[in-house]
Scaffold this motif. Structure first.
Motif, PDB file in Angstrom:
ATOM      1  N   ASN A 180       0.809  -1.217   0.000  1.00 31.14           N
ATOM      2  CA  ASN A 180       0.000   0.000   0.000  1.00 31.14           C
ATOM      3  C   ASN A 180       0.844   1.270   0.000  1.00 31.14           C
ATOM      4  OD1 ASN A 180      -2.950  -0.653  -0.037  1.00 31.14           O
ATOM      5  ND2 ASN A 180      -2.244  -2.074   1.525  1.00 31.14           N
ATOM      6  N   VAL A 201       0.554   4.417  -2.513  1.00 31.17           N
ATOM      7  CA  VAL A 201       0.556   5.829  -2.115  1.00 31.17           C
ATOM      8  C   VAL A 201       1.610   6.591  -2.914  1.00 31.17           C
ATOM      9  CG1 VAL A 201       1.103   7.431  -0.219  1.00 31.17           C
ATOM     10  CG2 VAL A 201      -0.407   5.474   0.185  1.00 31.17           C
ATOM     11  N   TYR A 254       0.324   7.203  -6.359  1.00 26.74           N
ATOM     12  CA  TYR A 254      -0.667   8.286  -6.353  1.00 26.74           C
ATOM     13  C   TYR A 254       0.030   9.645  -6.252  1.00 26.74           C
ATOM     14  CZ  TYR A 254      -4.355  11.432  -4.908  1.00 26.74           C
ATOM     15  OH  TYR A 254      -5.208  12.494  -4.833  1.00 26.74           O
ATOM     16  N   ALA A 282      -7.341   7.851  -4.611  1.00 27.61           N
ATOM     17  CA  ALA A 282      -6.875   8.274  -3.286  1.00 27.61           C
ATOM     18  C   ALA A 282      -7.472   7.395  -2.185  1.00 27.61           C
ATOM     19  CB  ALA A 282      -7.218   9.744  -3.049  1.00 27.61           C
ATOM     20  N   VAL A 284      -5.665   3.911  -2.233  1.00 30.41           N
ATOM     21  CA  VAL A 284      -4.297   3.794  -1.715  1.00 30.41           C
ATOM     22  C   VAL A 284      -4.163   4.235  -0.263  1.00 30.41           C
ATOM     23  CG1 VAL A 284      -3.265   3.929  -4.007  1.00 30.41           C
ATOM     24  CG2 VAL A 284      -3.506   6.014  -2.677  1.00 30.41           C
ATOM     25  N   PHE A 285      -4.812   5.336   0.097  1.00 28.95           N
ATOM     26  CA  PHE A 285      -4.691   5.800   1.474  1.00 28.95           C
ATOM     27  C   PHE A 285      -5.502   4.922   2.428  1.00 28.95           C
ATOM     28  CE2 PHE A 285      -3.408   9.661  -0.842  1.00 28.95           C
ATOM     29  CZ  PHE A 285      -2.178   9.868  -0.237  1.00 28.95           C
ATOM     30  N   ALA A 312      -3.332   1.849   2.937  1.00 27.86           N
ATOM     31  CA  ALA A 312      -2.172   2.117   3.803  1.00 27.86           C
ATOM     32  C   ALA A 312      -2.604   2.255   5.263  1.00 27.86           C
ATOM     33  CB  ALA A 312      -1.446   3.378   3.337  1.00 27.86           C
ATOM     34  N   LEU A 313      -3.681   2.999   5.489  1.00 31.08           N
ATOM     35  CA  LEU A 313      -4.173   3.135   6.868  1.00 31.08           C
ATOM     36  C   LEU A 313      -4.696   1.805   7.402  1.00 31.08           C
ATOM     37  CD1 LEU A 313      -5.978   6.587   6.673  1.00 31.08           C
ATOM     38  CD2 LEU A 313      -3.912   6.029   7.978  1.00 31.08           C
ATOM     39  N   SER A 315     -10.847   0.915   0.759  1.00 32.43           N
ATOM     40  CA  SER A 315      -9.773   0.761  -0.218  1.00 32.43           C
ATOM     41  C   SER A 315     -10.227  -0.102  -1.391  1.00 32.43           C
ATOM     42  CB  SER A 315      -8.546   0.138   0.455  1.00 32.43           C
ATOM     43  OG  SER A 315      -7.535  -0.117  -0.492  1.00 32.43           O
TER      44      SER A 315
END
Length: 138
Positions: free
Chosen positions: A22, A26, A29, A64, A67-68, A71-72, A91
């Motif tokens: 992830n 990011v 992106y 967005a 990917v975010f 990652a989170l 996601s």
């Protein structure tokens, strides 16, 4: 209220790999969002053409979220928190919306990576739910 169980070592391996995957998303992106004309000019011609395509704002938002959210979600998985499930769902929805748009509107030569992205998102949703069912995350 159930108590959290100690997860096996493979939980940590998968969680770290998910975070790395992830973070790469990011970076992709951010690279697209903040690429300057000078940076684009240094790319091979076929990659330059990709930067000339103007995507709708909702596509960029879906990218967005994909990917975010991933990652989170990976971070929350490492922190052993159930919020990882919701973030991985967000996601996955973002990735599916983003890639359906690409499948319909962009002439793609290679469908492998978009399909891999969607499959990984679905696997991470399943994995986080599995972890919650085993009480590895709370």
């Amino acid at each position: 209220m159930s108590t959290t169980q100690k997860p096996p070592i493979w939980f940590w391996i998968i969680s770290i790999l998910a975070l790395i995957w992830n973070i790469i998303g990011v970076m992709a992106y951010l690279g697209r969002a903040f690429a300057t004309e000078e940076m684009i000019a240094t790319l091979p011609e076929e990659q330059q053409a990709e930067f000339l395509v103007e995507y709708p704002a909702w596509y960029t938002a879906a990218f967005a979220f994909a990917v975010f959210g991933g990652a989170l979600g990976s971070l929350f998985l490492l922190f052993r928190k159930k919020w990882a499930i919701a973030l991985f769902v967000i996601s996955a929805i973002g990735a599916i919306v983003q890639h359906i748009y690409l499948f319909i509107n962009v002439e793609m030569l290679d469908y492998v990576m978009p399909i891999v992205v969607i499959v990984v998102c679905i696997i991470l949703v399943w994995f986080s739910r599995h972890c919650a069912s085993k009480n590895w995350i709370n």
